[in-house]
Scaffold this active site. Structure first.
Site, PDB file in Angstrom:
ATOM      1  CD  GLN A  45      -2.704   1.345   2.455  1.00  0.00           C
ATOM      2  OE1 GLN A  45      -2.997   0.338   3.083  1.00  0.00           O
ATOM      3  NE2 GLN A  45      -3.137   2.557   2.790  1.00  0.00           N
ATOM      4  CB  CYS A  59      -6.414   0.447   4.289  1.00  0.00           C
ATOM      5  SG  CYS A  59      -7.540   1.589   5.123  1.00  0.00           S
ATOM      6  CG  HIS A  87      -5.060  -0.199   8.306  1.00  0.00           C
ATOM      7  ND1 HIS A  87      -4.731   0.437   7.121  1.00  0.00           N
ATOM      8  CD2 HIS A  87      -4.459  -1.422   8.235  1.00  0.00           C
ATOM      9  CE1 HIS A  87      -3.965  -0.365   6.387  1.00  0.00           C
ATOM     10  NE2 HIS A  87      -3.796  -1.497   7.037  1.00  0.00           N
ATOM     11  CG  ASP A 133      -2.114  -4.359   6.695  1.00  0.00           C
ATOM     12  OD1 ASP A 133      -1.987  -3.455   5.848  1.00  0.00           O
ATOM     13  OD2 ASP A 133      -2.308  -4.124   7.910  1.00  0.00           O
TER      14      ASP A 133
END
Length: 255
Positions: A100, A106, A177, A207
């Site tokens: 990211q 996110c 998040h 993630d």
């Protein structure tokens, strides 16, 4: 479940938050190319077995929205450093993961990680099919750059971001998040074409802010194992109530 906005689409060079509710995520996914009869998103109302039992099976992925705290950030940095230095159990190399690099992206990252790593069907020539085709052989960093520059999802983001139940906030900064959980066979099962049993499955957290896909241990019952991990790792260490969990479930939406 909360309906906090976080995550996607841009205005003036910034990403407009997506609302964290299953209708918005399903709408985003279908516009991106998910065949609507294949899967949908729905709320997980709690971590107790009775509430988990209300979720439509099979569950293909789980998206968690959680508060970022100083304690969490410290733990994240320490765990990433340990994995970089010492390694972790091998993770299935066929998993699609990307870094990211866009602030507040996110929600989009969690959607892409959940959809691309699930056994769902995408419409030919759809935005997500095109993105997969371009990004599949790239590094996680190169995939992030493609997401930064591609026009494939712009209209989808804008439509979904404006179609939720809450107004787009004036302040786009957020301390919430999204992360994503999937299950995958322990290597080298997929690489070798070895038949996979539940005993050989691992729980994986995806993630884009982390050092890579993270192995979270043996996966015997996917939804129950995600709930246990979230309870012990996320919920137990904060008094915040700003959590929500949404499942990607097989089949069309029951509503």
């Amino acid at each position: 479940m909360s309906e906090t906005k976080t995550g996607s689409s841009s205005v003036g060079g910034r990403w407009i938050p997506l609302e964290s509710n299953p209708e918005v995520l399903t709408k985003w996914a279908v516009k991106a190319g998910l065949v609507e009869s294949q899967a949908h998103f729905e709320d997980i109302y709690g971590l107790d077995p009775e509430l988990l039992g209300m979720v439509t099976q099979p569950v293909k992925a789980v998206i968690l929205l959680f508060p970022i705290t100083d304690a969490y950030e410290q733990k994240r940095r320490e765990e990433d450093a340990r994995i970089t230095a010492e390694g972790q159990p091998p993770v299935d190399s066929t998993l699609f993961w990307m870094k990211q690099t866009i602030s507040n992206a996110c929600g989009t990252m969690a959607l892409l990680h959940s959809l691309i790593n699930s056994d769902v069907t995408f419409a030919p020539e759809s935005p997500i099919e095109k993105f997969i085709d371009v990004a599949k052989d790239k590094t996680p960093e190169e995939r992030a750059k493609i997401l930064e520059t591609t026009p494939l999802f712009a209209d989808i983001h804008a439509d979904a971001a404006s179609g939720g139940q809450t107004a787009v906030p004036a302040d786009l900064d957020t301390d919430l998040h999204f992360t994503c959980f999937v299950q995958a066979p322990a290597p080298p099962a997929r690489d070798n074409g070895t038949p996979v049993t539940q005993e050989g499955m691992r729980l994986i957290e995806l993630d884009g802010r982390r050092v890579g896909p993270i192995d979270r241990g043996q996966c015997n019952d996917f939804l129950q194992d995600v709930a246990k991990f979230v309870r012990n790792t996320y919920v137990a260490h904060t008094a915040s109530v700003h959590f929500s969990m949404i499942a990607l479930c097989g089949g069309p939406s029951p509503e």
